[in-house]
Design a protein around this motif. Structure first.
Motif, PDB file in Angstrom:
ATOM      1  N   ASP A  48       6.588  -7.866   2.254  1.00 10.53           N
ATOM      2  CA  ASP A  48       7.585  -7.522   3.268  1.00 10.53           C
ATOM      3  C   ASP A  48       8.615  -6.518   2.760  1.00 10.53           C
ATOM      4  O   ASP A  48       9.493  -6.100   3.526  1.00 10.53           O
ATOM      5  N   ASP A  49       8.524  -6.134   1.499  1.00  7.21           N
ATOM      6  CA  ASP A  49       9.487  -5.184   0.930  1.00  7.21           C
ATOM      7  C   ASP A  49       9.158  -3.768   1.386  1.00  7.21           C
ATOM      8  O   ASP A  49       7.990  -3.376   1.442  1.00  7.21           O
ATOM      9  N   ARG A  50      10.192  -3.021   1.723  1.00  7.25           N
ATOM     10  CA  ARG A  50      10.006  -1.634   2.114  1.00  7.25           C
ATOM     11  C   ARG A  50      10.527  -0.708   1.020  1.00  7.25           C
ATOM     12  O   ARG A  50      11.487  -1.041   0.321  1.00  7.25           O
ATOM     13  N   THR A  54      12.468   4.730   3.459  1.00  8.62           N
ATOM     14  CA  THR A  54      11.265   5.012   4.239  1.00  8.62           C
ATOM     15  C   THR A  54      10.913   3.796   5.079  1.00  8.62           C
ATOM     16  O   THR A  54      11.506   2.728   4.942  1.00  8.62           O
ATOM     17  N   SER A  55       9.920   3.942   5.941  1.00 12.34           N
ATOM     18  CA  SER A  55       9.404   2.816   6.715  1.00 12.34           C
ATOM     19  C   SER A  55       8.151   2.236   6.080  1.00 12.34           C
ATOM     20  O   SER A  55       7.504   1.358   6.652  1.00 12.34           O
ATOM     21  N   LEU A  57       5.776   0.122   3.549  1.00 14.72           N
ATOM     22  CA  LEU A  57       5.828  -1.131   2.814  1.00 14.72           C
ATOM     23  C   LEU A  57       5.433  -0.900   1.357  1.00 14.72           C
ATOM     24  O   LEU A  57       4.553  -0.085   1.053  1.00 14.72           O
TER      25      LEU A  57
END
Length: 284
Positions: A48-50, A54-55, A57
């Protein structure tokens, strides 16, 4: 020429045979599975880390880089440990006694160590494509990129493993002064975090070595064009990747043969016997 061609054919047959034994070996199967599970578990834990700014993952960005890292580790550590061990057990000495035997030995090692990458790649990449979004955006063009990055990367890094194995006093030393710098390079080569997040001088050092460029090539194969903003210069620098990896491949092709020939000449029966006695003492 006929002797050389025969030695190459024998080496290819030996490399294929050793790979077959490795695939059927429970110990090697366990290693392949462990590497894949450890890599996928790390990525899934951070699913779930981005990536900052940026968008994207983190697993999607890191997985191609980690494939490149696995390839570098395998094709540096594999030949280095094999050569160091086979100097000690007399395999290299026996190869030297046969006409063009060292040529056949190296051919077998190159094929075997190259094929060793395939199971680990498959066990990481195929589940990764199912588990994580944002991969394989480029379709056929991306797979074509993989098709040239992998062989060129192998040519760039495998001679490093051969040189390490030829220069290391014994197999134990390969794991200390031989491999520690490789782990250090992994930390600064943009594998776990974009290289642009590191200090400028660290970026310069990382770009001297092939690990960064292999990772960059793999990222360019799997990630969308927008992800290039995370790279130095904001682009995939395809031609620079080809040039740097080709330069390392040429340098390795020039450096590895004389180093290996020197190691073969310096290997004697008395050294092999001394290594066996030392190993026996460790077992006791």
């Amino acid at each position: 020429m006929n002797r050389t061609a025969h030695a190459v054919r024998v080496g290819l047959a030996r490399g294929w045979h050793e790979f077959g034994l490795s695939v059927r070996s429970p110990q090697d199967q366990g290693f392949y599975v462990f590497m894949a599970v450890a890599t996928l578990a790390y990525l899934f834990w951070n699913r779930d880390d981005r990536v900052e700014g940026t968008s994207l993952l983190m697993p999607s960005v890191a997985l191609p880089s980690m494939l490149g890292m696995v390839m570098v580790f395998g094709t540096v550590a594999g030949p280095a440990f094999s050569l160091a061990l086979e100097r000690e057990d007399g395999t290299l000495l026996r190869a030297r006694a046969v006409p063009r035997g060292v040529t056949g030995y190296v051919t077998g090692q190159v094929l075997f160590q190259s094929l060793q990458v395939v199971p680990v790649f498959a066990l990481i990449l195929l589940p990764g494509l199912l588990l994580f979004d944002g991969l394989a955006h480029r379709g056929a063009a991306g797979w074509l990129t993989v098709a040239w990055v992998i062989p060129l990367g192998l040519l760039a890094v495998m001679p490093i493993g051969i040189v390490l194995g030829a220069l290391a006093p014994n197999a134990q030393k390969v794991g200390t002064w031989g491999m520690l710098p490789v782990f250090g390079l992994a930390a600064i080569s943009g594998i776990f975090t974009p290289i642009t997040a590191l200090w400028g001088w660290v970026q310069v050092v990382a770009q001297v070595f092939p690990m960064y460029w292999i990772g960059l090539g793999m990222r360019s194969a799997f990630l969308p064009d927008a992800a290039a903003a995370l790279e130095v210069g904001g682009s995939w620098r395809t031609w620079q990747t080809v040039a740097v990896l080709a330069a390392w491949a040429v340098a390795g092709a020039l450096a590895a043969p004389p180093v290996l020939r020197r190691a073969a000449r310096r290997t004697s029966g008395s050294q092999v016997e001394a290594a066996r006695e030392a190993a026996a003492q460790l077992v006791r």
